[in-house]
Write a protein that holds these residues in place. Sequence first.
Motif, mmCIF file in Angstrom:
data_model
loop_
_atom_site.group_PDB
_atom_site.id
_atom_site.type_symbol
_atom_site.label_atom_id
_atom_site.label_comp_id
_atom_site.label_asym_id
_atom_site.label_seq_id
_atom_site.Cartn_x
_atom_site.Cartn_y
_atom_site.Cartn_z
ATOM 1 N N LEU A 264 0.734 -1.032 -0.100
ATOM 2 C CA LEU A 264 -0.302 -0.146 0.064
ATOM 3 C C LEU A 264 1.018 1.121 0.148
ATOM 4 O O LEU A 264 1.752 1.385 0.597
ATOM 5 N N SER A 265 0.365 2.269 -0.665
ATOM 6 C CA SER A 265 1.172 3.529 -0.616
ATOM 7 C C SER A 265 0.866 4.264 0.777
ATOM 8 O O SER A 265 -0.119 3.781 1.387
ATOM 9 N N ILE A 266 1.676 5.117 1.159
ATOM 10 C CA ILE A 266 1.539 5.905 2.181
ATOM 11 C C ILE A 266 0.052 6.276 2.505
ATOM 12 O O ILE A 266 -0.622 6.208 3.421
ATOM 13 N N PRO A 267 -0.329 7.201 1.382
ATOM 14 C CA PRO A 267 -1.886 7.692 1.477
ATOM 15 C C PRO A 267 -2.931 6.682 1.626
ATOM 16 O O PRO A 267 -3.963 6.754 2.395
ATOM 17 N N GLY A 268 -2.567 5.354 1.040
ATOM 18 C CA GLY A 268 -3.353 4.396 1.185
ATOM 19 C C GLY A 268 -3.540 3.705 2.613
ATOM 20 O O GLY A 268 -4.736 3.376 3.128
ATOM 21 N N LYS A 269 -2.436 3.790 2.992
ATOM 22 C CA LYS A 269 -2.312 3.259 4.458
ATOM 23 C C LYS A 269 -2.997 4.220 5.519
ATOM 24 O O LYS A 269 -3.822 4.006 6.460
ATOM 25 N N PHE A 270 -2.913 5.349 5.343
ATOM 26 C CA PHE A 270 -3.610 6.706 6.202
ATOM 27 C C PHE A 270 -5.289 6.390 6.147
ATOM 28 O O PHE A 270 -5.886 6.287 7.009
ATOM 29 N N LEU A 271 -5.575 6.139 4.787
ATOM 30 C CA LEU A 271 -7.092 6.084 4.559
ATOM 31 C C LEU A 271 -7.567 4.495 5.147
ATOM 32 O O LEU A 271 -8.713 4.666 5.694
ATOM 33 N N ALA A 272 -6.957 3.601 5.059
ATOM 34 C CA ALA A 272 -7.129 2.233 5.523
ATOM 35 C C ALA A 272 -7.145 2.413 7.050
ATOM 36 O O ALA A 272 -8.306 1.675 7.818
ATOM 37 N N HIS A 273 -6.287 3.222 7.723
ATOM 38 C CA HIS A 273 -6.384 3.365 9.189
ATOM 39 C C HIS A 273 -7.496 4.314 9.750
ATOM 40 O O HIS A 273 -8.243 3.902 10.774
ATOM 41 N N ILE A 274 -7.773 5.071 8.907
ATOM 42 C CA ILE A 274 -9.224 5.919 8.883
ATOM 43 C C ILE A 274 -10.188 5.186 8.991
ATOM 44 O O ILE A 274 -11.197 5.055 9.995
ATOM 45 N N LEU A 275 -10.469 4.418 7.971
ATOM 46 C CA LEU A 275 -11.545 3.260 7.909
ATOM 47 C C LEU A 275 -11.853 2.526 8.871
ATOM 48 O O LEU A 275 -12.750 2.028 9.637
ATOM 49 N N LEU A 276 -10.726 1.846 9.374
ATOM 50 C CA LEU A 276 -10.526 0.933 10.150
ATOM 51 C C LEU A 276 -11.017 1.564 11.630
ATOM 52 O O LEU A 276 -11.933 0.797 12.502
ATOM 53 N N ARG A 277 -10.741 2.825 11.986
ATOM 54 C CA ARG A 277 -11.032 3.227 13.110
ATOM 55 C C ARG A 277 -12.473 3.740 13.112
ATOM 56 O O ARG A 277 -13.023 3.699 14.263
#
Length: 208
Positions: A15-28
């Motif tokens: 995953l790209s860095i923005p993709g990781k941030f987006l996945a973390h936000i969705l999971l939270r």
Amino acid sequence: MKQWDCSNHQGITLLSIPGKFLAHILLRRIRDHLLRHKRPEKSRFTPGKSTIDHILALRVIDFEDLLGEPVQSVRARGEDLEVTESFTYLDSVVHNSGLSDQEVTRQIGLKAGVMNSLNKSSWRCRHLCRGTKLRLVKYLIMPVLLYSSETWTLSCALEFRLDAFCNRSWRRIMGYCLQDHVSNLETGIGSVICTICDRQLRLYSHLS
């Protein structure tokens, strides 16, 4: 399959860095919703729960006292289930007597297998210092031996077997033999029974 045949291999998606941030936000955002609708028997990745809790619950339940009579047969979904003295649950052997002899014997065997698999590559390697070998034991061997040890019921004989096996393993790794006349205190090896008692106390304080 040959080593150079890659037809059955799957690639790894990074995953790209923005993709990781987006996945973390969705999971939270959906985490609380998932926990509310999660089945109670699911323990992994759930705050405040673990597989050890389920194993301990099975070890302390006395079905004869609970039902008032010996369990002769179990029926589920219209089918008769076999009644056994012991079974494997969450990779831990549970016996109807509540004792841990079979589980301890099984874990010692698993640990011996891991020790033997690393014999040539690690324990006999002259390029690894003693400290590195002890760290390998801490992070690769001890988790195998001590899995679900918080739920064990240990007799004096089991404690002696565990201590004897661990001391023999440590001396083998550190290169000591009987002719060296080195005591356990001089080797600096702690007692595995003390480690198990510490884990049990931490589990009981968590449950209370």
